[in-house]
Design an enzyme around this catalytic site. Structure first.
Site, PDB file in Angstrom:
ATOM      1  N   LYS A 203      -1.648   0.433  -8.719  1.00  0.00           N
ATOM      2  CA  LYS A 203      -0.794   1.629  -8.703  1.00  0.00           C
ATOM      3  C   LYS A 203       0.626   1.288  -8.251  1.00  0.00           C
ATOM      4  O   LYS A 203       1.600   1.701  -8.880  1.00  0.00           O
ATOM      5  CB  LYS A 203      -1.397   2.681  -7.760  1.00  0.00           C
ATOM      6  CG  LYS A 203      -0.448   3.845  -7.477  1.00  0.00           C
ATOM      7  CD  LYS A 203      -1.039   4.839  -6.513  1.00  0.00           C
ATOM      8  CE  LYS A 203      -0.795   4.554  -5.053  1.00  0.00           C
ATOM      9  NZ  LYS A 203       0.568   4.858  -4.566  1.00  0.00           N
ATOM     10  N   ASN A 204       0.740   0.544  -7.157  1.00  0.00           N
ATOM     11  CA  ASN A 204       2.071   0.303  -6.586  1.00  0.00           C
ATOM     12  C   ASN A 204       2.920  -0.672  -7.396  1.00  0.00           C
ATOM     13  O   ASN A 204       4.095  -0.860  -7.103  1.00  0.00           O
ATOM     14  CB  ASN A 204       1.949  -0.189  -5.140  1.00  0.00           C
ATOM     15  CG  ASN A 204       1.563   0.942  -4.198  1.00  0.00           C
ATOM     16  OD1 ASN A 204       1.496   2.109  -4.601  1.00  0.00           O
ATOM     17  ND2 ASN A 204       1.306   0.614  -2.940  1.00  0.00           N
TER      18      ASN A 204
ATOM     19  N   CYS B 138       6.122  13.357   5.009  1.00  0.00           N
ATOM     20  CA  CYS B 138       4.825  13.150   4.383  1.00  0.00           C
ATOM     21  C   CYS B 138       3.812  12.964   5.492  1.00  0.00           C
ATOM     22  O   CYS B 138       4.168  12.780   6.644  1.00  0.00           O
ATOM     23  CB  CYS B 138       4.879  11.974   3.415  1.00  0.00           C
ATOM     24  SG  CYS B 138       4.118  10.486   3.962  1.00  0.00           S
TER      25      CYS B 138
ATOM     26  N   ASP C 180      -2.030  -0.320   4.088  1.00  0.00           N
ATOM     27  CA  ASP C 180      -2.879   0.451   3.173  1.00  0.00           C
ATOM     28  C   ASP C 180      -4.362   0.100   3.306  1.00  0.00           C
ATOM     29  O   ASP C 180      -5.205   0.724   2.655  1.00  0.00           O
ATOM     30  CB  ASP C 180      -2.423   0.253   1.717  1.00  0.00           C
ATOM     31  CG  ASP C 180      -1.144   1.024   1.411  1.00  0.00           C
ATOM     32  OD1 ASP C 180      -0.691   1.808   2.262  1.00  0.00           O
ATOM     33  OD2 ASP C 180      -0.584   0.843   0.304  1.00  0.00           O
TER      34      ASP C 180
ATOM     35  N   ARG D 189       9.071   8.538   6.948  1.00  0.00           N
ATOM     36  CA  ARG D 189       9.355   7.791   5.716  1.00  0.00           C
ATOM     37  C   ARG D 189      10.739   8.079   5.130  1.00  0.00           C
ATOM     38  O   ARG D 189      10.868   8.633   4.036  1.00  0.00           O
ATOM     39  CB  ARG D 189       8.262   8.046   4.683  1.00  0.00           C
ATOM     40  CG  ARG D 189       6.913   7.577   5.161  1.00  0.00           C
ATOM     41  CD  ARG D 189       5.854   7.700   4.139  1.00  0.00           C
ATOM     42  NE  ARG D 189       5.778   6.571   3.237  1.00  0.00           N
ATOM     43  CZ  ARG D 189       4.813   6.410   2.346  1.00  0.00           C
ATOM     44  NH1 ARG D 189       3.868   7.299   2.245  1.00  0.00           N
ATOM     45  NH2 ARG D 189       4.792   5.358   1.561  1.00  0.00           N
TER      46      ARG D 189
HETATM   47  C1  UD1 Z   1       5.087   1.256  -0.084  1.00  0.00           C
HETATM   48  C2  UD1 Z   1       3.776   1.561  -0.766  1.00  0.00           C
HETATM   49  C3  UD1 Z   1       2.766   2.132   0.214  1.00  0.00           C
HETATM   50  C4  UD1 Z   1       2.639   1.212   1.443  1.00  0.00           C
HETATM   51  C5  UD1 Z   1       4.014   0.859   2.014  1.00  0.00           C
HETATM   52  C6  UD1 Z   1       3.958  -0.183   3.116  1.00  0.00           C
HETATM   53  C7  UD1 Z   1       4.481   2.080  -3.028  1.00  0.00           C
HETATM   54  C8  UD1 Z   1       4.637   3.120  -4.092  1.00  0.00           C
HETATM   55  N1  UD1 Z   1       4.017   2.502  -1.848  1.00  0.00           N
HETATM   56  O1  UD1 Z   1       5.615   2.495   0.393  1.00  0.00           O
HETATM   57  O2  UD1 Z   1       1.514   2.253  -0.428  1.00  0.00           O
HETATM   58  O3  UD1 Z   1       1.890   1.871   2.437  1.00  0.00           O
HETATM   59  O4  UD1 Z   1       4.873   0.355   0.987  1.00  0.00           O
HETATM   60  O5  UD1 Z   1       3.371  -1.340   2.657  1.00  0.00           O
HETATM   61  O6  UD1 Z   1       4.702   0.915  -3.255  1.00  0.00           O
HETATM   62  N2  UD1 Z   1      11.712   2.830   6.069  1.00  0.00           N
HETATM   63  C9  UD1 Z   1      12.913   3.213   6.638  1.00  0.00           C
HETATM   64  N3  UD1 Z   1      13.975   3.467   5.797  1.00  0.00           N
HETATM   65  C10 UD1 Z   1      13.883   3.353   4.442  1.00  0.00           C
HETATM   66  C11 UD1 Z   1      12.652   2.961   3.889  1.00  0.00           C
HETATM   67  C12 UD1 Z   1      11.582   2.695   4.728  1.00  0.00           C
HETATM   68  O7  UD1 Z   1      13.036   3.337   7.837  1.00  0.00           O
HETATM   69  O8  UD1 Z   1      14.875   3.600   3.752  1.00  0.00           O
HETATM   70  C13 UD1 Z   1      10.552   2.544   6.967  1.00  0.00           C
HETATM   71  C14 UD1 Z   1       9.374   3.495   6.726  1.00  0.00           C
HETATM   72  O9  UD1 Z   1       9.521   4.680   7.450  1.00  0.00           O
HETATM   73  C15 UD1 Z   1       8.218   2.661   7.200  1.00  0.00           C
HETATM   74  C16 UD1 Z   1       8.621   1.230   6.807  1.00  0.00           C
HETATM   75  O10 UD1 Z   1      10.025   1.275   6.616  1.00  0.00           O
HETATM   76  O11 UD1 Z   1       8.085   2.742   8.583  1.00  0.00           O
HETATM   77  C17 UD1 Z   1       7.963   0.676   5.561  1.00  0.00           C
HETATM   78  O12 UD1 Z   1       8.077   1.622   4.516  1.00  0.00           O
HETATM   79  P1  UD1 Z   1       8.217   1.191   2.982  1.00  0.00           P
HETATM   80  O13 UD1 Z   1       7.888  -0.246   2.805  1.00  0.00           O
HETATM   81  O14 UD1 Z   1       9.529   1.657   2.463  1.00  0.00           O
HETATM   82  O15 UD1 Z   1       7.082   2.060   2.297  1.00  0.00           O
HETATM   83  P2  UD1 Z   1       7.130   2.616   0.852  1.00  0.00           P
HETATM   84  O16 UD1 Z   1       7.944   1.693   0.005  1.00  0.00           O
HETATM   85  O17 UD1 Z   1       7.458   4.069   0.849  1.00  0.00           O
END
Ligand code: UD1
Length: 420
Positions: free
Chosen positions: A22-23, A117, A306, A122
């Site tokens: 999926k990701n 969420c 995950d 996030r």
């Molecule tokens: C992706 C995955 C999700 C997985 C996660 C962590 C997809 C579609 N989803 O989510 O299944 O659980 O990676 O492996 O690929 N953060 C910030 N600022 C930002 C972006 C992120 O502070 O601009 C923080 C988030 O709050 C979190 C951490 O960084 O604490 C990691 O998040 P991130 O890797 O961005 O998760 P997703 O990409 O949303």
């Protein structure tokens, strides 16, 4: 609303094939926005998040055709809008992946802020910071991110924190930017690598993907792609934990064992005999109860967040005490309250949960709260004595293809109850 009923106590045995990741599918579908030429993605799972992405792309004018089996054809010859509306974005945070490619191709993108969420705040600040370093003018107004740049320019983007979709957004945007972009502290997840491979097949010049430093040399245009997505390591890991919890013996096929190193290590620590083939993993628990395993989540190649909920379920019935630490998301323990309803002995202290393994759990009605948490409840249902009923299973349909069919094939007594 659909519910799942599970009668616990039957070990998982047999063979199951894993679906496409999926990701990896979500960003690669979005990458079709980068070109006017036809694209084809093979191995696309039937999931709610995939349907949402296709709906979003369809609204922007991307022509989508569903081919034989698991193929999807996409062509973004002409884009009809550069807005990703709230009603779609709110159902799936990964919709933010539209931002980078849309801005790079159309020069403008209006994307609804994903909002909160269930597993924490996030934010998307790192996505926005990176794009503005590449010359985008970004404003946030009325709940929408509005980004503009006649052409993005390459830049050195240092990520303050490791973000998977953030890295993917910058990577996609950089392929059409003028000059060179360097992403420092990039996410190393296999899904980022798969996206990069697909972009390279489209004519992008990328190196360093899979490391913390990705270098992209921008191009004027990109060609279409014909790509087969990598297998879903989290789905594979979920079945393996299910077998370990039930004392079972399964073979999971269509996997990339090298993407599951941290998970396999923990399964071995729990007492499982694991054999890795080229594209399969076989796990034999030989009827034994698992041993408790300590773990801390971390970005890849660390232990995946995950898979945290699934291992929490395993620890609930393991021999001994386990300490599980969640370092990636701030509020990813909602499943604990549900597991406690089955009699699990768990205590949350900040970002840590301390689990005293019980020799048995008792079935009870439970409610799914997010995608991976719901997988953990299903696993707990496989071992609980009696009939477990799980409500709000739409969460699970976002990320697991035909879960009840696949687990049923492995001998689980599981069925989806008709909507009442
Ligand atoms: C992706 C995955 C999700 C997985 C996660 C962590 C997809 C579609 N989803 O989510 O299944 O659980 O990676 O492996 O690929 N953060 C910030 N600022 C930002 C972006 C992120 O502070 O601009 C923080 C988030 O709050 C979190 C951490 O960084 O604490 C990691 O998040 P991130 O890797 O961005 O998760 P997703 O990409 O949303």
């Amino acid at each position: 609303m659909a519910r799942i009923e599970i009668e616990g106590g039957y070990p998982l045995t047999g063979t199951v094939a894993v679906s496409g990741a999926k990701n990896a599918v979500l960003p690669i579908l979005m990458a079709s926005l980068l070109t006017a030429e036809p694209c084809r993605l093979v191995g696309v799972p039937h999931l709610k998040d995939v349907t949402t992405t296709m709906e979003l792309l369809g609204q922007m004018g991307v022509e989508i055709s569903l081919g034989e089996g698991f193929d999807v054809g996409l062509q973004a010859a002409h884009l009809s809008t550069h807005t990703a509306p709230y009603d779609l974005v709110k159902t799936m945070r990964a919709s933010i992946l539209v931002l980078g490619p849309l801005l790079a191709r159309a020069g403008e993108a209006r994307v609804s802020l994903p909002g909160g969420c269930a597993i924490g705040a996030r934010p998307v600040n790192l996505h926005l910071k990176g794009l503005s370093q590449m010359g985008a003018e970004i404003t946030v107004e009325g709940g929408y991110i509005h980004a503009k740049a006649s052409r993005l320019t390459g830049a050195r983007v240092v990520m303050d924190g490791i973000t998977v979709t953030g890295t993917e957004n910058i990577l996609m945007a950089a392929t059409l930017a003028e000059g060179e972009t360097v992403i420092e502290n990039a996410a190393q997840e296999p899904e980022v690598v798969d996206l990069a491979e697909c972009l390279i097949a489209m004519g992008a010049e990328i190196s360093g993907h899979g490391s913390t430093r990705i270098v992209v040399k921008g191009k004027e245009t990109l060609a279409g792609y014909d790509h087969t997505v990598i297998p879903d390591r989290i789905e594979a890991g979920t079945f393996l934990v299910g077998a370990a919890m039930t004392g079972g013996h399964i073979k999971v096929t269509n996997v990339r064992p090298d993407t599951l190193d941290a998970v396999i290590e923990k399964l071995r620590e729990a007492g499982a005999h694991v054999v890795e083939g080229e594209d399969f993993i076989e796990l034999d628990m030989a009827g034994k109860r698992p041993r408790a395993v300590n773990l801390a989540t971390a970005p890849y190649p660390g232990f995946p967040t995950d898979m945290q909920a699934q291992f929490t379920a395993l620890n609930a019935i393991a021999e001994g005490t386990a300490v599980v630490r969640e370092t990636v998301f701030e509020n990813r323990f909602m499943h604990i309250l549900e597991l406690q309803r089955l009699g699990a002995d768990m205590q949350i202290e900040g970002n840590t949960v301390i689990i005293q393994g019980k020799s048995k759990l008792d079935a009870a009605p439970m409610m799914a709260t997010d995608l991976r948490a719901s997988a953990c409840l299903v696993l707990a249902g496989l071992v609980a004595e009696g009939k477990t009923l799980i409500d709000r299973v739409y969460h699970i349909d976002r990320g697991y293809e035909n879960i009840e069919e696949k687990l049923g094939q492995l001998g689980a007594r599981i069925r989806r109850l008709p909507v009442s």
